[in-house]
Design an enzyme around this catalytic site. Sequence first.
Site, mmCIF file in Angstrom:
data_model
loop_
_atom_site.group_PDB
_atom_site.id
_atom_site.type_symbol
_atom_site.label_atom_id
_atom_site.label_comp_id
_atom_site.label_asym_id
_atom_site.label_seq_id
_atom_site.Cartn_x
_atom_site.Cartn_y
_atom_site.Cartn_z
ATOM 1 N N GLN A 7 -8.980 -9.236 2.735
ATOM 2 C CA GLN A 7 -8.696 -8.737 4.075
ATOM 3 C C GLN A 7 -9.959 -8.824 4.925
ATOM 4 O O GLN A 7 -10.927 -8.100 4.695
ATOM 5 C CB GLN A 7 -8.202 -7.293 4.048
ATOM 6 C CG GLN A 7 -7.851 -6.785 5.453
ATOM 7 C CD GLN A 7 -7.568 -5.304 5.505
ATOM 8 O OE1 GLN A 7 -7.255 -4.677 4.486
ATOM 9 N NE2 GLN A 7 -7.685 -4.715 6.682
ATOM 10 N N CYS A 15 -4.165 -4.401 6.869
ATOM 11 C CA CYS A 15 -3.821 -4.092 5.474
ATOM 12 C C CYS A 15 -2.322 -4.058 5.240
ATOM 13 O O CYS A 15 -1.847 -4.399 4.160
ATOM 14 C CB CYS A 15 -4.468 -2.777 5.031
ATOM 15 S SG CYS A 15 -3.980 -1.327 5.995
ATOM 16 N N HIS A 58 -4.673 3.360 4.502
ATOM 17 C CA HIS A 58 -4.811 1.989 4.009
ATOM 18 C C HIS A 58 -3.642 1.645 3.087
ATOM 19 O O HIS A 58 -3.199 2.464 2.287
ATOM 20 C CB HIS A 58 -6.133 1.866 3.243
ATOM 21 C CG HIS A 58 -6.387 0.502 2.677
ATOM 22 N ND1 HIS A 58 -6.547 -0.612 3.464
ATOM 23 C CD2 HIS A 58 -6.503 0.073 1.393
ATOM 24 C CE1 HIS A 58 -6.761 -1.675 2.683
ATOM 25 N NE2 HIS A 58 -6.735 -1.283 1.433
ATOM 26 N N ASP A 114 -5.515 -5.265 -3.520
ATOM 27 C CA ASP A 114 -6.131 -4.609 -2.360
ATOM 28 C C ASP A 114 -7.156 -5.569 -1.770
ATOM 29 O O ASP A 114 -8.185 -5.849 -2.387
ATOM 30 C CB ASP A 114 -6.792 -3.295 -2.787
ATOM 31 C CG ASP A 114 -7.397 -2.525 -1.611
ATOM 32 O OD1 ASP A 114 -7.526 -3.099 -0.516
ATOM 33 O OD2 ASP A 114 -7.751 -1.348 -1.797
#
Length: 233
Positions: A91, A97, A169, A184
Amino acid sequence: MSQPPQKSRWLPLESNPDVMNKFAQKLGMPEEWQYVDIYSLDLLDIVPKPVAAVLILFPISKKYEDFCKEEQTKIEQDGQEVSPNLMFIKQTIGNACGTIALLHSIANNTEKMQLSGFLSNFIEKTKSMTPEERASFLESDEGLCAAHEESAQEGQTEPPPREEHTELHFLTLVSKDGYIYEMDGRKQHPVNHGPTTDEAFLQDAAAVCQKFMNRDKAELRFTLIALSKNPDL
């Protein structure tokens, strides 16, 4: 865990299954798959099956940041098994996100669904890229940016200014080649959370979610969403 360098910022995507479904289907996810709320870890029986992925929306606190540093140190010391078949995306866009979580949930389940449009094109063009190269691909895709912006404004609440750093997030849990992985884009790589099966995935993902909640029991801002097969289609 330091914030990744961000060349641009988007409006945050609301944790709203209706918004997510419209967005993902516009990108090329088939209608027989849908995002649904997981209302409680004690009510997993009512979640439509099969479940392909679980998305977690949670607050990034100091406790969480400290845990991530310890986790990374342990992985560097002990190593971990990571399937080469995972598609991991870094990211590098601020507030993206939610979109990264959607892409992780779909792109790592291509054997379960027939994709079209942007999703099919993205997976085909980036399958041999590094996570960083995939991030650059997303940064340069004006169509995806426009679709995200439209979806971010369709939620039930007014999105915060794009320059604002939100505390909340998204990340995704997926099953691949016999293991459950945390995806993630802020982290350096996927995190292996142990063995699982398609049948046990939801229960195993719930156990991982519980660990997130247990790190700060006073924090109530957790939202869980499943990517499930629509039983009516």
